[in-house]
Scaffold this active site. Structure first.
Site, PDB file in Angstrom:
ATOM      1  N   ASP A   1      -8.314  -2.339   4.205  1.00 39.66           N
ATOM      2  CA  ASP A   1      -8.517  -1.109   4.978  1.00 39.66           C
ATOM      3  C   ASP A   1      -8.280   0.155   4.182  1.00 39.66           C
ATOM      4  O   ASP A   1      -8.771   1.221   4.554  1.00 39.66           O
ATOM      5  CB  ASP A   1      -7.596  -1.093   6.204  1.00 39.66           C
ATOM      6  CG  ASP A   1      -6.129  -1.024   5.808  1.00 39.66           C
ATOM      7  OD1 ASP A   1      -5.671  -1.921   5.068  1.00 39.66           O
ATOM      8  OD2 ASP A   1      -5.431  -0.089   6.231  1.00 39.66           O
TER       9      ASP A   1
ATOM     10  N   GLY B   1      -4.843  -5.615   6.386  1.00 43.33           N
ATOM     11  CA  GLY B   1      -6.023  -4.767   6.370  1.00 43.33           C
ATOM     12  C   GLY B   1      -7.159  -5.197   7.265  1.00 43.33           C
ATOM     13  O   GLY B   1      -7.854  -4.355   7.849  1.00 43.33           O
TER      14      GLY B   1
ATOM     15  N   GLY C   1      -0.699  -2.308   6.052  1.00 42.35           N
ATOM     16  CA  GLY C   1      -0.541  -3.514   6.843  1.00 42.35           C
ATOM     17  C   GLY C   1      -1.620  -4.522   6.541  1.00 42.35           C
ATOM     18  O   GLY C   1      -2.272  -4.472   5.497  1.00 42.35           O
TER      19      GLY C   1
ATOM     20  N   THR D   1       0.826  -1.204   0.000  1.00 45.13           N
ATOM     21  CA  THR D   1       0.000   0.000   0.000  1.00 45.13           C
ATOM     22  C   THR D   1       0.861   1.255   0.000  1.00 45.13           C
ATOM     23  O   THR D   1       1.896   1.307   0.653  1.00 45.13           O
ATOM     24  CB  THR D   1      -0.893   0.005   1.257  1.00 45.13           C
ATOM     25  OG1 THR D   1      -1.649  -1.195   1.286  1.00 45.13           O
ATOM     26  CG2 THR D   1      -1.820   1.203   1.270  1.00 45.13           C
TER      27      THR D   1
ATOM     28  N   ARG E   1     -12.746  -9.142  -2.082  1.00 47.26           N
ATOM     29  CA  ARG E   1     -12.160  -8.716  -0.812  1.00 47.26           C
ATOM     30  C   ARG E   1     -11.788  -7.241  -0.854  1.00 47.26           C
ATOM     31  O   ARG E   1     -11.220  -6.749  -1.821  1.00 47.26           O
ATOM     32  CB  ARG E   1     -10.925  -9.555  -0.503  1.00 47.26           C
ATOM     33  CG  ARG E   1     -10.231  -9.221   0.833  1.00 47.26           C
ATOM     34  CD  ARG E   1      -9.077  -8.269   0.667  1.00 47.26           C
ATOM     35  NE  ARG E   1      -8.334  -8.097   1.935  1.00 47.26           N
ATOM     36  CZ  ARG E   1      -7.335  -7.241   2.101  1.00 47.26           C
ATOM     37  NH1 ARG E   1      -6.945  -6.467   1.099  1.00 47.26           N
ATOM     38  NH2 ARG E   1      -6.720  -7.140   3.259  1.00 47.26           N
TER      39      ARG E   1
END
Length: 324
Positions: A220, A243, A241, A189, A217
């Protein structure tokens, strides 16, 4: 834990412009990359950092700064966002992004898009040109058409390196059913937070998600309060990280709430959330944070996190945990 902080500049009429970026966290211990690869990553981080800071230095808005920085990383095959996105279990690239304006609390997000060259642009268009906060998949792309945003063919996002990683992940899963894949791969990310001359903060995050993620899916990154949050009353946060845990813990909002309601510094709030809460659940990742007074933090409990910060006195990029 790694964090850096700048002092407040209350005596200044103009806010101490600052930008902080990340390019993902995870299993990034020394030795993972060759010296040449490290140089390439740091050069691209520096390019993104400078693109955002140039906006701020010329009096531009924090929103414009984070968008400029994130576009550089979305267009690079080095990061898991845009051009370098990882592959789903079905061998596709599905992109998520979000943005939030700390001055107004307006926010925009998109999830599961497959043909938008720069998802961060679409997230901002959702925020500014619709009454909604999030669009997903075909609906998001229909809105992108109305906004005149750039489309690309799905093959644009495919890179040889990501395809090899995808094949390796499939093979690993086949031979090791107990493998916790999220621990074995980098969370690529990308994100940025910024403080502009008017004292406004903003945050943005963009991602290709998790390698081998299942159909539909969503992590975050596009979830306001989990992967992205910004409020002039507290701070701006972008996360990277695992999510599912960042969603459960509403990581980004928790940090800002500790600053606003508990009087915590951004460093203390970020350390608490990453080390006491995220770590306590057996997950890993990191955050970047900036406050309206110019204080900032980069905190992660993984082996490393691609990151950079620039203000009037500090300019640095780093990968591993001992470089600050």
């Amino acid at each position: 834990m790694v964090f850096v902080s700048a002092p407040a500049f209350a005596e200044h009429h103009e806010a101490p412009i600052t930008i902080v970026i990340h390019g993902g966290a995870g299993a990034l211990g020394p030795g993972r990359y060759t010296p040449e690869q490290e140089i390439a990553y740091k050069a691209k981080l520096t390019e993104a950092l400078n693109a955002g800071y140039d906006v701020l230095e010329n009096g531009g808005a924090a929103l414009d700064a984070i968008e400029a920085a994130i576009i550089i990383m979305e267009d690079s095959p080095l990061f898991n966002a845009g051009k370098g996105a990882v592959f789903t279990r079905e061998g596709k690239n599905e992109l998520d992004s979000s943005v939030m304006d700390g001055a107004t609390l307006n926010a925009g997000a998109v999830a599961g898009v497959t043909r938008i060259k720069n998802p961060i642009k679409l997230a901002r268009a959702v925020m500014e040109n619709s009454e909604h906060v999030m669009f997903a998949r075909e609906g998001a792309e229909e809105f992108a058409k109305e906004q005149g945003l750039e489309f690309v063919k799905p093959r644009y996002f495919k890179t040889d390196a990501r395809w090899r990683s995808y094949k390796a992940a499939l093979e690993k899963e086949k031979h090791d059913k107990d493998s916790a894949l999220p621990h074995d791969f980098k969370y690529g990310t990308v994100g940025a937070v910024a403080l502009d001359i008017n004292g406004n903060v903003a945050a943005g995050t963009s991602t290709g998600g998790m390698t081998l993620k299942r159909y539909g899916r969503v992590g975050d990154a596009p979830i306001i309060g989990a992967g992205t949050f910004a409020d002039n009353k507290s701070c701006a946060v972008s996360a990277t990280g695992w999510g599912e845990y960042f969603i459960r813990l509403t990581i980004a909002r928790d940090i800002c709430a500790q600053v606003e309601y508990g009087g915590a510094t951004v460093a203390d709030a970020a350390n608490d959330v990453i080390y006491n809460r995220l770590d306590g659940m057996g997950a890993d990742g990191g955050v970047i944070v900036v406050a309206p007074d110019g204080t900032f933090a980069t905190v992660f409990n993984s082996a490393g996190m691609f990151r950079g910060v620039k203000n009037a006195t500090v300019e640095s990029v780093a990968i591993y945990g001992d470089e600050d």
